[in-house]
Each structure stands twice: as C-alpha cells, then as structure tokens.
Write a protein that holds these residues in place. Structure first.
Motif, short mmCIF file in Angstrom:
data_model
loop_
_atom_site.label_atom_id
_atom_site.label_comp_id
_atom_site.label_asym_id
_atom_site.label_seq_id
_atom_site.Cartn_x
_atom_site.Cartn_y
_atom_site.Cartn_z
N GLU A 30 31.20 -4.03 7.48
CA GLU A 30 31.19 -4.50 8.87
C GLU A 30 31.04 -3.35 9.86
N GLN A 31 31.53 -2.20 9.45
CA GLN A 31 31.55 -1.08 10.39
C GLN A 31 30.32 -0.18 10.33
N ASP B 139 40.00 6.81 10.81
CA ASP B 139 38.73 6.29 11.30
C ASP B 139 37.65 6.45 10.23
N SER C 50 26.12 3.72 15.83
CA SER C 50 25.83 3.58 17.25
C SER C 50 25.92 4.93 17.96
N GLU C 51 25.52 4.94 19.17
CA GLU C 51 25.35 6.16 19.95
C GLU C 51 26.52 7.13 19.92
N SER C 52 27.67 6.68 20.31
CA SER C 52 28.80 7.60 20.42
C SER C 52 30.09 6.92 19.96
N TRP C 53 31.00 7.73 19.44
CA TRP C 53 32.28 7.18 18.98
C TRP C 53 33.37 7.44 20.00
N GLY D 127 27.22 -0.78 11.11
CA GLY D 127 26.48 -0.86 12.37
C GLY D 127 27.11 -0.02 13.46
N PRO D 128 28.35 -0.33 13.81
CA PRO D 128 29.03 0.43 14.85
C PRO D 128 29.04 1.94 14.61
N ALA D 129 29.21 2.33 13.34
CA ALA D 129 29.29 3.76 13.03
C ALA D 129 27.98 4.48 13.35
N THR E 152 35.70 7.25 23.00
CA THR E 152 36.18 6.20 23.89
C THR E 152 36.47 6.83 25.24
N ARG F 145 34.57 5.82 10.37
CA ARG F 145 33.20 6.01 10.87
C ARG F 145 32.56 7.35 10.47
#
Lengths: 208, 208
Positions: B195-196, A154, B202-205, B198-200, B207, A156
DNA sequence: TGTCAATTGTCAGTGGCTGTCACTAGCCTC
DNA sequence: GAGGCTAGTGACAGCCACTGACAATTGACA
C-alpha cells in the motif's frame, strides 16, 4: 611518501587482481583456480587469500568500486532533491564519471567483460545480489537521514530503495545480455526504465 | 501404488531433509557439515549428494516449495485482474494456504526458523536472492502472457516484477528480523508495504 | 531363482579456504 | 651499519563441499 613495503604490497595486489580478472574473462570464472592466479603472479596460493577474502572478492572488486562511487554520488546530491530524484541523478551522474574511476584500476573494457561474467556465473551473481542487498540497506539509511525520517518506524526509505534497486538490477541485467556494452547504452537503459516504472504499475497494459 | 523402492527413496529424502533442517536451525548452517547430516541419517555422504545438488539446496528446499506454491497462485489468478493486482492477490492468498503445503513436509515452525537462518547466513541469503531473481524472470513471462505483450520488446512485465520482487524481499527481511513470526504478521506486512509503495515514490516525505 | 537395473557405499581426487610456523626482507634504532 | 623488530610470505597440513568411477547390494520382474 609511501614506504617500499607499501608499494610492494600495492603492486602485488594489483598484479593479483589484474591477472584474476584477465583469467576470469578469458577462461571463465569456474575454470580458473586460485592456484592458476597465484602461479601466474608467482606467489603462493596462501598469499592470494591474504589479499582477497575469497575468489569472489577478486571477481567483484571492480563492481565494488562502482558501488562506492555511486554511494558517494548519492551522498553528494543537494538535499532539496526528492529521494527518488536524488537516486536517479546519482546513477546518471555516476555513469558519466565512472570511466575515470575504473580506468585507474583496469581497462574499462575489462570491467564490461567482467560484468557479463558475473551475470552469467551463478555463484558470482548470487554474491553480487547479496552485496546489492547490503548496499540497499546503506542507501536506505542515507535517504532516511536526508529526509529526516526514522528508519526503524518509517518503511518509506527502504521501500523506495527496494523499488529503485529492483529497477537498477533489471537495468544491469538487460544491459549485460544486450549487444551494446557501452556506458552510453547503460545510461539510456537507466533513463528508459526509470521513466516506465510508473506506467508499468498502472492498471492495465492492454491497448484495447 | 508406489513400489517399495520408491517409498524407500522417499523416506531417505525426507529423513535427510528433516535432519538437515533440524541441524541447520539448531547448530547453524555453517557449523553443520554434510557428513554430520549423512551420519545422523546413517547413509554415506555420497548419498546426500545424490538427493541434493548441494548443502544449499537442502537448506532452501522449503523456500522452494513456497515459491512453487506462489507461482501456482499467480497462474490461477483470473485474467481480468491487472498485473500488480494479480501478484498482490496471489501472495495474500498464498500466505493463507501455505500452512497446509508446508506442514505436509515439515512443521511450519521449522520453516519459520529456517527463514531466519537463511536471512542471517550470507551464503544462504546469496543463494536465496539468486533464486528469487530466477523466479522474477518466470513471473515476468507469466505476466507477459496474461497481458498479451512481448517480453522481448516490452519492458513492463520485467519492470513490474522487479518492483514487486523488491517490495516482497523487503517484506521477507523485515518479517524475519521482527519479533512476530506468524504467517499473519507476514500478511499484514505484505499489505502494508504494498500500500505504501505509491506514497514512498512521491515527491517528498517531509511533513514541512 | 536368476537376471537386470536402480541405489548405495567406498575410495580417490579436486578446489576453496584456514591455521600454523618458520623464514625472509624492509624498517628502525643505536 | 649491525642488530633487533615486524610485516609479509612460503610451505605444509588439514577441513569441507563436491565429483567421478567402480564395486557391492538390493528391489523388480520374468
């Protein structure tokens, strides 16, 4: 209770470090030779290298303390915080408590002056950036563990840390070239920059 | 038309650089002395230092070319592109055309091997990171001009570049420790990481 | 061809850093 | 508290990156 030997060693190290920082900040890093430092402390040059792996290590010793302090802050963040929020809180909290940590070793003012020296001395800046890269790797591992993701698959954690690190280094730099060298100014810059990361990445900056 | 002198100088420089890179990649950077290089090219050590400011400069010469290439790409981006998009396109386009640029100086394969050496040699990595910091400053100026904002009062150019730089350095590093050393792999990593971002953030990883 | 200037080699020196070895001073045991 | 043990130190020699100064060489050009 520490033995006499231990105390002597400690005193020698402190003397070397204090003298080195004093000389670096007054005479400049490159204009200060290891011989100068050793002579001022009245030990042999060889002894200096027994306490510090190199001239750089002495120069960056205080930064190292703040780094350790920051890492500790991150590790102590409550696990419910989102990654970036944890990092953000850790730095802010770090600045608050840094004063005492530094003062135990050297006057904070010396630390601030040394930061400028690092930023304006190519060799030191390079070493500092390299160290920062190492810290980022450590930090990524901490985040990965917190969030329960795999560092190897990952991206991230490393991505988040890379972004965060980039912003923090910018903060450091802008602070060191500015005119307000207080820790308060540092904290203000940190908050301001972290808030603006999102907008800065937005589509366009033009206010048409 | 170049004079004989110019050609000779050029040849000496090329010989020094090629030999240096060859030795660095086969014997290792630290185990290669400047004397080794000079001797292999059959010039005096002093001459080496007339062509290169130091051992590091020779080691990073190829990186320097790619940096210049990338900066050029950025400057040629159409002005309507948003800042981050311009940077993104510039890197991607840069990887496409890099092959020819490098090959004019040394085999691309040598470049790839040298990248690994840089990444795994503390002294070189430090120098490389410092250089990257300089490039970021240049880049910030370019962006500020493109967007018509003031570099001194608007932190967005430097922020954007800091974030972008952070991600790119991560890309470099991951690529150099991976097993696929092709330029294609590099491009794929670049796209993926950008690309990642932004997502990285984000609030929480998790799932949950 | 001879003069000028650029390029190079030589030499000496500085500074960071390391290995070695002998010596001293704190420590520990009897 | 005398003696041995060992951590810490100084002294010395040496490596390597790098620099300044000056002399020697070599291409450029009249």
């Amino acid at each position: 209770m520490e033995s006499l030997r231990e105390r002597k060693k400690q005193r020698t190290r402190e003397a070397l470090l204090r003298t080195a920082l004093e000389l670096f900040t007054t005479e400049g890093y490159e204009r200060t030779t290891v011989d100068d430092i050793a002579e001022a402390v009245d030990v042999s040059q060889r002894t200096f290298f027994r306490y510090f792996a190199g001239k750089e290590e002495a120069a960056l010793a205080l930064m190292e303390v703040t780094v350790a302090h920051f890492l500790q802050s991150v590790r102590e963040r409550p696990p419910h915080e989102a990654p970036m929020e944890a990092l953000r809180q850790a730095v802010l909290e770090g600045w608050d408590t840094l004063n005492d940590v530094i003062e135990a070793i050297a006057p904070v003012e010396l630390y601030l002056r040394m930061c400028r020296v690092v930023e304006s001395t190519p060799a030191l800046l390079a070493a500092h950036l390299r160290r920062s890269a190492e810290v980022e790797e450590t930090l990524a591992a901490v985040l990965a563990e917190r969030e329960g993701v795999d560092l190897d698959t990952d991206p991230r954690p490393r991505l988040a840390v890379a972004v965060f690190g980039g912003v923090m280094r910018l903060t450091e730099r802008q602070w060191s070239v500015g005119e307000d060298f207080s820790l308060d100014a540092m904290r203000a810059l940190t908050v301001s920059y972290l808030e603006q990361v999102g907008p800065a990445l937005s589509e366009s900056w033009r206010t048409h």
